[in-house]
Design a protein around this motif. Sequence first.
Motif, PDB file in Angstrom:
ATOM      1  N   PHE A 140       0.780  -1.119  -0.035  1.00 39.11           N
ATOM      2  CA  PHE A 140       0.055   0.078   0.047  1.00 39.11           C
ATOM      3  C   PHE A 140       0.856   1.309  -0.083  1.00 39.11           C
ATOM      4  O   PHE A 140       0.519   2.313  -0.834  1.00 39.11           O
ATOM      5  N   ARG A 141       1.910   1.259   0.705  1.00 38.34           N
ATOM      6  CA  ARG A 141       2.678   2.443   1.022  1.00 38.34           C
ATOM      7  C   ARG A 141       3.348   2.789  -0.403  1.00 38.34           C
ATOM      8  O   ARG A 141       3.582   3.813  -0.898  1.00 38.34           O
ATOM      9  N   ARG A 142       3.982   1.545  -1.045  1.00 39.17           N
ATOM     10  CA  ARG A 142       4.372   1.877  -2.331  1.00 39.17           C
ATOM     11  C   ARG A 142       3.510   2.482  -3.558  1.00 39.17           C
ATOM     12  O   ARG A 142       3.847   3.429  -4.018  1.00 39.17           O
ATOM     13  N   LEU A 143       2.361   1.845  -3.507  1.00 42.35           N
ATOM     14  CA  LEU A 143       1.291   2.365  -4.153  1.00 42.35           C
ATOM     15  C   LEU A 143       1.055   4.277  -3.930  1.00 42.35           C
ATOM     16  O   LEU A 143       0.781   4.840  -4.740  1.00 42.35           O
ATOM     17  N   TYR A 144       0.962   4.126  -2.731  1.00 40.91           N
ATOM     18  CA  TYR A 144       0.518   5.712  -2.234  1.00 40.91           C
ATOM     19  C   TYR A 144       1.718   6.754  -2.515  1.00 40.91           C
ATOM     20  O   TYR A 144       1.489   7.798  -2.995  1.00 40.91           O
ATOM     21  N   ASP A 145       2.930   6.050  -2.236  1.00 36.69           N
ATOM     22  CA  ASP A 145       4.245   6.889  -2.609  1.00 36.69           C
ATOM     23  C   ASP A 145       4.531   7.317  -3.861  1.00 36.69           C
ATOM     24  O   ASP A 145       4.874   8.217  -4.577  1.00 36.69           O
ATOM     25  N   ALA A 146       3.763   6.487  -4.983  1.00 36.90           N
ATOM     26  CA  ALA A 146       3.995   6.439  -6.149  1.00 36.90           C
ATOM     27  C   ALA A 146       3.199   7.764  -6.980  1.00 36.90           C
ATOM     28  O   ALA A 146       3.666   8.021  -8.090  1.00 36.90           O
ATOM     29  N   SER A 147       2.351   8.423  -6.139  1.00 39.43           N
ATOM     30  CA  SER A 147       1.776   9.391  -6.654  1.00 39.43           C
ATOM     31  C   SER A 147       1.921  10.770  -6.006  1.00 39.43           C
ATOM     32  O   SER A 147       1.807  10.763  -4.492  1.00 39.43           O
ATOM     33  N   PRO A 148       2.534  11.734  -6.517  1.00 39.22           N
ATOM     34  CA  PRO A 148       2.966  12.953  -6.082  1.00 39.22           C
ATOM     35  C   PRO A 148       1.760  13.838  -5.303  1.00 39.22           C
ATOM     36  O   PRO A 148       1.980  14.769  -4.549  1.00 39.22           O
TER      37      PRO A 148
END
Length: 232
Positions: A140-148
């Motif tokens: 989830f965090r990787r997906l979240y961090d992928a969008s600025p």
Amino acid sequence: MASEFNRILALLRKERGITQKQAAADLGISQAQLSHYEKGIRECSLAFVVQVADYYGVSCDYLLGRSADRSGQTISVADLPETGASTSGSVYRGSVLPTMYKKLIENSLDILYDKLQESKDKQLVIQISQYLMLAVYKVFRRLYDASPKNAVGMFRVGAARWQGNADAAMHVAEAELAAALTGEDGGKDSLDPATLSLSTERLTQDYPRHATSLLNLVKNAEESMRALHPAE
């Protein structure tokens, strides 16, 4: 494919709890011949594959590694039981692949937590749950961090530390799980070994609707691991 047959041939015999000598006698061949088949030293005939399938009550496709299900069933999304989650179906807008994997994982977790409930071991429940929660957190965090566009302030652990800390916490959870299973902390006396009886036959009997998901999850996971070593 031959290596799959060898592995499954030996697995079925061991799951039934019989010796090579007994299985060979029942199948009408010598123990040495059966040993060679199980080790992959010799190739067997198609007729023998059919004979073994009848003997163990499985399909030829399962014996040859073509299906993860003992019956030889090839699954589709429609074959997998619904989990009842509020997100089922609609969020995928008809896409088959994510729906399939979601069902595989959720149905497999149903079996896992049913076994944990049978074990009545609090530490097993805690450590396995911690490990799984951390795995979901990382994705989830990787997906979240992928969008600025996503706000940075959602997480308390900073960007420089979160991955290392999550990996470390997962390793600790694995170590504590191993300790709980081996009784290193003196807690194994409460765990009935029968609870962890996880043969393919037992799983299929106990979980007729969900075992297919778990067995296919295992198959898919190992295929991804074996892809790292294509020579094997």
